[in-house]
Design a protein around this motif. Sequence first.
Motif, short mmCIF file in Angstrom:
data_model
loop_
_atom_site.label_atom_id
_atom_site.label_comp_id
_atom_site.label_asym_id
_atom_site.label_seq_id
_atom_site.Cartn_x
_atom_site.Cartn_y
_atom_site.Cartn_z
N GLU A 34 0.66 -1.22 0.10
CA GLU A 34 0.09 0.10 0.06
C GLU A 34 0.85 1.21 0.16
O GLU A 34 0.38 2.22 0.17
CB GLU A 34 -0.78 -0.10 1.16
N HIS A 35 2.05 1.07 -0.31
CA HIS A 35 3.15 2.42 -0.66
C HIS A 35 3.50 2.83 0.71
O HIS A 35 3.64 4.10 1.00
CB HIS A 35 2.54 3.18 -1.49
N VAL A 36 3.54 1.95 1.92
CA VAL A 36 3.74 2.66 3.23
C VAL A 36 5.27 2.17 3.34
O VAL A 36 5.69 0.98 3.42
CB VAL A 36 2.56 2.15 4.19
N SER A 37 6.30 3.08 3.88
CA SER A 37 7.34 2.73 4.22
C SER A 37 7.21 2.25 5.81
O SER A 37 6.81 2.94 6.63
CB SER A 37 8.40 4.13 4.08
N VAL A 38 7.97 1.28 6.12
CA VAL A 38 7.98 0.40 7.42
C VAL A 38 9.11 0.58 8.08
O VAL A 38 10.11 0.31 7.59
CB VAL A 38 7.45 -1.11 7.26
#
Length: 144
Positions: A34-38
């Motif tokens: 979902e294009h989230v940097s973790v």
Amino acid sequence: MSAISTHETKQAFLSYAWRDREFAEEISSLLHAEHVSVIDPADAVRVGNVWSDDVIAALKAADFVVFVTPKFSEESSLTLAELGAAKALGKPIVPVMQNAGWHATSGIANVVSGHLALDASRIKGRDLANAILSLGRPKQKAVG
């Protein structure tokens, strides 16, 4: 449809106990999709640095915190420290339980009271990622 646009990159701090790493990696993969940097604290802490300094810096950089509630509460001391720091920094916190039945009688339920927790045994895949993103949004302040 994705919960966020591809032009907007969010950063999530992923707090978990070591024994829950496999589940945390599943959440990380869902969020990446979902294009989230973790931000994984296991990667954020550099050898030779003070753990708390690196974790605080990583928490400050995050837009929200995903707190994987540990299956075994005796393994939760570092995650509880991360959770406390996140609360002190005013970060939105999204507790995610692998299975709500495991946590019903544990002390962890008290720690995350006041937060809507997601039960990953009932919500899967992209629906789980979107629910995390929805709960990870900062609260709007009332204008008045």
